[in-house]
Structure formats: C-alpha cells, structure tokens
Write an enzyme that holds these catalytic residues in place. Structure first.
Site, short mmCIF file in Angstrom:
data_model
loop_
_atom_site.label_atom_id
_atom_site.label_comp_id
_atom_site.label_asym_id
_atom_site.label_seq_id
_atom_site.Cartn_x
_atom_site.Cartn_y
_atom_site.Cartn_z
N SER A 46 0.82 -1.20 0.00
CA SER A 46 0.00 0.00 0.00
C SER A 46 0.86 1.26 0.00
O SER A 46 1.65 1.47 -0.92
CB SER A 46 -0.97 -0.05 1.19
OG SER A 46 -2.05 0.82 0.98
N ASP A 97 -8.76 -5.48 -5.93
CA ASP A 97 -8.41 -4.42 -4.98
C ASP A 97 -9.22 -3.18 -5.30
O ASP A 97 -9.01 -2.51 -6.32
CB ASP A 97 -6.91 -4.13 -5.07
CG ASP A 97 -6.40 -3.27 -3.93
OD1 ASP A 97 -7.22 -2.54 -3.32
OD2 ASP A 97 -5.19 -3.30 -3.65
N HIS A 132 -7.24 -5.95 -1.21
CA HIS A 132 -6.02 -5.29 -0.75
C HIS A 132 -5.34 -6.18 0.29
O HIS A 132 -5.37 -5.91 1.50
CB HIS A 132 -6.41 -3.94 -0.16
CG HIS A 132 -5.32 -2.93 -0.11
ND1 HIS A 132 -4.57 -2.57 -1.21
CD2 HIS A 132 -4.85 -2.17 0.92
CE1 HIS A 132 -3.70 -1.64 -0.86
NE2 HIS A 132 -3.84 -1.39 0.42
#
Length: 670
Positions: A208, A314, A345
C-alpha cells in the site's frame, strides 16, 4: 588380500583428507555457517541459509538528514531508521545488504494482518519490528531497516502524501546506506552514524503506502536501490483520489496526512496540510500537486528490478495503478516479475505464505546477494485463477494478447443489448438515468433485465474459454440532460463460479486461530503469525474490471468543464488492468451506467444519458484477438436472458479511516 588391504588404506586416507578439509573450512569460516560465503550471507545450494543469531542481532536507530525543512523550524528534517543486523557479521567485518520498508504506519496503524507496530525498550532501543522480514532474513545475512516517513512516529518533518518529503525520506536512507547521505545517532545530536556495515545494496518492500514509496524512490533512479517489491501500491496519487475527474470516496490527501502524522507533526504541520487542501481541489482538476505525485512518467529512471504484487479485486488501490506502472516499466526495459491474486487489498504473505516467502527469499538472494539462482529466468507472471489455484505465464500480459474492439448494439429488449464485433446501426441508442443508490453489483445482477439505471450488453454463451489479459478502455459517446454527469463502465463474467469474497471484511481471506513461524523469535518480537485461509463465495457473475470518469473531462483528461445538455460528448474510460478467463458456457458483458455507489461520488445532478451506440466501443485485451472471440462465441451474439443472477454485496466505502486513509479502521492492514 593385499589388493583389498591397499584399497582400504586408500579409502581411509581419502576420508581423513576430507575430514581435515572440512575442519579447515569451518575454521576459516566464522559462525556455524555451512557452504561458501558470499558478501552478507551464507549460501548453500543457491540459497542463503540461517547462519546468524537473531537473538543476538544488533538493534539500533539512526536519524538520517533529508536536507528538507518541511516543518519550517529552521533545522533540516531527520527521519528515523530502525535497524536490526547480524552481530556475527559485524564482528567478522562482513558487510550485509539491506531489506527496507519505509512506512507512515508504524505508530498510528500498524503493519500486516495483525497490525503490528514498532515497540521500543525504556532506553528507546527498537524491540519489535513489524512483519517477518527481520525474523526471516537477518539470520540469513541481511539487515532489516524500517523507516518512519517524515512527520510520523519518531521522525521530524511533515507528511506530504506521496510528495517530495515522503520520497526523499526514504531516498535519503538509501543514500546513507550507500555512503551518500548523513545520519546521526540521535534525533537532535551531532554525533554522526556510519553505515560501514552494509554492502550498499538495498531492496525496498512494502504494501500500500509503503509500496507506493518504493515506486517513488525507484523512479528517482537512486544509486544502491537494486530491487523493489511493491504490493498493492499506488503509481499516481491522482488516480487514487480521482478517475478522470470523477472523485472517489477517499476524501483528500490532507485527511490521510492527519491520519498518519505524529502528535508533534499535527501541531507543526498545519501549513503543509493547508497546501494539500489547496493543491488537490475536489473538482478533480489536475494540478502541480498531482504532477509531483505521478511516478509513471519517471519509470524511465528506474534502475531497480521490480517484483510487483496486486489483488485483481483491490477496490482500495485499484488495478489501474499496477497496469499503468507495469506498462511504463516495460517501455523502460526494467527487469520485472508479477504476482496477481483474486483477492482485494491483501498481502501475498496472507494468501500463499510458503510460496511467497520462498519467492521473496530467492528474489532478494539474487538481486541483493548476487546468487545465480535463475529466478529472473523463470516465468514472469504468477496468477491466481481460482481460490488457491495458481498458474504461471512466460510473459505478462499473456503472449498473443491483442487489443480488440468490441461494440455494443441494441437487442430485442431495450436496455438489454448485444456485445460483439459488429458495429451498431447508425442512430441506435440506449438510455439510462443516473441512480447513485445503485452499485456495480446491482447492475450486474440484472444484466439481462431492462432497468432504468444502466445499459447492458452481452455476448452469447462462449463455446470455449476466453482470456482477457492487460488493460482495457471503453469509449462512450453520451448526450446528457444536465450540465454534470459521471460515468461507469464495468466488465462482467456472467456465469456461476466460486470466487474469493473480496467485498468481505478480509477482502478474500479469513484469519485463523493457528500460527506458523517464519524465521527466529526473541522476546518482544515473534516470528509466528496467525495463519489465513481463503474466504470464498459462490456467485453467478463476477465483475473483473472497472473504470469511471466525469463526462465533463471529455475535452481534457485533466480539466473538467460544464456539459451542454442535449449535446453529445465523447470520453474514454480507462478500465483497470486484469487477467481473467471467461469460462466456456459463460458470457462476457459490458455495462455502462452512472454513479457507482461506494466507489465514486455522485454529481450534483441526476442526469439522463443517451448512448450513441455507433460511437461507443470497448477495446479489450483478448488473448488471440478478435478471432478468439468469434471462435468461442460461434460468431453469433447472445439472443436472450439466462437464469436470474444472485447478487454480490456492493463494496463499502474505500476510505475506512474517516480522514481518507487507505488503512482499514479495523486495524487489520493497510
């Protein structure tokens, strides 16, 4: 008898010489290592082995001077880097490479599925290093370096969400490790710290925000950065907050800054947050702020190899980020490899733990230790086809992929159209009215039913599997009834299947009660992590690619303008990259609609939009191109609806933190 005795003496002589040679090798090689020594690690059988004590490893912190003064206090900002490295290597004067994770999350939110944070003892010495990188790699001859981005945890400066400060925070540490920057033993003191214990070879990894920083640092071309492993990472911050002018529900970058900054930074960095607000207007127009935070044009500077990982579903850091970064890296000739899952994610450590640790291990061994283990010659792509079933491809997108134009046209029932290679009749149209209460799941569940809020088009059932691999585009010509309008386009696999439950709390995984250990533990820092399993769901359709736009950006991707009601406007929607197989017996569908609830914000009106089908098309990455579609569909279009479809729950808001962070409020992972 004599011959036999002589042979016995020769065997014993050979054995004695072998034992002596082994003892000499042991004496010449400190520690309990076996095999030949390479700089920084013990390699046996083309793999670094645990040879150093994790319990006795050196733990220390340094503060690296970034050369910036973002908090405007008259002193250049220093960022904290916590280090754990093998003490035996230090005593022997043996230098080690570095695995580095630069993050804003070490004190606010935590890392990994268990939201681990950094911890320190009473003297400030680091105790817990989140994730398994230290536990696993330090015994194998690496150092682990975890960096607090500027404005977070124990670092000076301010968070600027992907801007110069974020990137220079991490870049400066890479430079210090390579001998090109200055660090100190304390946050304010004048005693310098040297990195004479490292080879200067650094690999960055992270999920991320952390992986995003790795992308940004690699795009600077900094010396010493040998490889990056970005997981679910952003490649352009504009595309995290907007899709061609259509705003996502993630708020603005100032909200993310507030979510991750330290208490000290919250007080001293108001000016920086004000600048983030001014530089990122919610109009969706491109500004200088976004140019600074777009790493894609600078992919040409990347010298590091790239092992990219992303979830095909995601809905936080969407697959467009991976697709455009990957294509730019390919153009630049960067050595690269990719893992694509069917989850959201999610870190691959929580999807396919044993295989992922092995892959990362061999990847770092090759690029940081120089081990010729052949990983760079193995298939480029590892792709999850069904939950826990993975395949490989020599290249990605798949060989034989061709951009193929498919066209929607009217069917027997208004609003239930046909998707194929034949163009629509001039003047044919479909009409829908934006309904911000509905989502892509609502549209897909009624693809074979006329509804007021969408226009759907499907092929007939396929005779053979049809694979899409790469990025797609949908060009729409629409006449709005109002001066503002948002558009969505989604690709749907219509047919029964079992998929990862990517809209669930775990985004495709379930956390179990058992633990498995990856490396060595010591008090305060365990190498044992909760196991996970696949969270699956039985569905009758799968949405596998999406794109959005503000129709007001029809003339310029970067600047919006009011629409002229009653006048047609043409715009191209960039759909997220994907790799999906539409199975035999299923149908491929294209749906065009307005606001996608939970994913983009509604405009300030509810327009009625009329699609000009002759000027609307989809450019899809079909393996085998148009002939493959004709062969698989028998050259005919779908002529009628199938059985009713079950619904997948609509995705929730992307910004789990109220301030717009990409971190989940449950504290599970970011």
């Amino acid at each position: 008898m004599l011959k036999r005795a002589r042979g016995t003496r020769i065997q014993w002589t050979t054995l004695i010489l072998a034992v002596v040679a082994a003892l000499m090798a042991t004496i010449a090689t400190p520690t309990s290592a076996q095999g030949s020594k390479s700089p920084g690690g013990t390699v046996t059988g083309e793999l670094s082995r645990p040879a150093y004590s994790y319990a006795d490893a050196i733990r220390e912190s340094v503060w690296v001077d970034t050369g910036l003064d973002l908090d405007r206090n008259g002193r250049t900002d220093r960022v904290a880097a916590d280090i754990v490295r093998p003490s035996e290597a230090a005593r022997a004067g043996r230098k080690v490479p570095v695995i580095m994770d630069a993050s804003p999350y070490y004190s606010c939110c935590g890392r990994g599925n268990e939201s681990q944070k950094k911890t320190y003892d009473a003297s400030g010495k680091p105790v817990q290093f989140p994730m398994h990188y230290d536990n696993y790699f330090v015994p194998r001859g690496y150092a682990a370096v975890l960096v607090d981005l500027a404005g977070t945890n124990r670092s000076d400066g301010c968070v600027d969400v992907g801007g110069r400060s974020d990137i220079i925070s991490a870049k400066a540490v890479v430079q210090w490790l390579n001998g090109d920057a200055t660090a100190y033993t304390s946050r304010t003191g004048g005693t310098k710290a040297t990195a004479d214990w490292t080879t200067g070879a650094t690999g960055m990894i992270g999920k991320s925000y952390d992986g995003t920083v790795a992308n940004g640092v690699a795009a600077t071309g900094v010396k010493g950065l040998k490889t990056i492993v970005p997981i679910g990472a952003i490649s352009s911050w504009y595309d995290y907050y907007f899709a061609k002018g259509a705003p996502y529900h993630s708020g603005g970058p100032d909200g993310l800054a507030r979510a991750v900054e330290s208490q000290e930074a919250a007080a001293r960095c108001r000016v920086v947050k004000d600048e983030l607000v001014k530089g990122a207007p919610r109009t969706g127009d491109w500004t200088k702020l976004w140019t600074e935070r777009d790493y894609v044009p600078d992919a040409k500077n990347v010298k590091a190899s790239v092992l990219a990982v992303h979830g095909g579903q995601d809905l936080n850091v969407r697959m467009k980020h991976l697709g455009q970064w990957w294509d730019a890296l390919a153009t630049a000739g960067v050595e690269r490899k990719i893992w694509l899952s069917q989850a959201g994610h999610v870190d691959p450590f929580d999807l396919r733990r044993e295989q992922w640790v092995d892959t990362a291990h061999r990847w770092f061994d090759h690029y940081l230790l120089g081990v010729d283990n052949g990983i760079e010659r193995e298939p480029m792509a590892t792709i999850e086809r069904e939950p826990d079933r993975w395949t490989t491809d020599a290249v990605w997108p798949a060989a034989g992929t061709e951009a193929t134009t498919l066209r929607p046209r009217s069917g027997a029932t208004p609003g239930v159209g046909i998707l194929g290679t034949e163009p629509a009749t001039a003047g044919s149209t479909e009409t829908f009215t934006d309904d911000p209460r509905l989502s892509e799941a609502d549209w897909a569940a009624q693809v074979d039913v006329r509804t007021a809020a969408k226009a759907g088009f499907t092929t007939r059932p396929l005779a053979k599997d049809l694979r899409l691999s790469g990025s797609a585009k949908v060009t729409v010509t629409a006449t709005p009834s109002t001066r503002t309008a948002h558009l969505s386009a989604v690709l749907v696999d219509v047919g029964p299947d079992t998929i990862r439950n990517y809209t669930g709390a775990g985004e495709g995984i379930s956390t179990l009660s058992t633990r498995s250990c990856w490396g060595e533990s010591r008090p305060g820092d365990s190498a044992c992590f909760l196991d996970t399993g696949a969270d699956t769901r039985r569905v009758n359709y799968t949405i596998f690619s999406r794109g959005w736009a503000d129709l007001g950006n029809y003339a310029d991707d970067h600047i919006g303008r009011p629409l002229t009601p009653g006048k047609p406007h043409t715009i191209t929607l960039d759909l997220a990259a994907s790799d999906h197989v539409v199975k035999a017996g299923h149908r491929l569908a294209l749906i065009v609609a307005g606001t996608d609830r939970g994913l983009i914000s509604a405009p300030n009106s509810q327009p009625k939009l009329t699609l000009d089908l002759a000027r609307t098309s989809a450019e899809l990455p079909l393996v085998g191109g148009a002939p493959a579609l004709v062969q698989r569909s028998g050259g005919q279009a779908h002529s009628g609806p199938s059985a009713p479809l079950t619904s997948v729950p609509a995705p929730g808001l992307i910004d789990r933190l109220p301030t717009g962070s990409d971190h989940r409020t449950s504290g599970r992972r970011a």
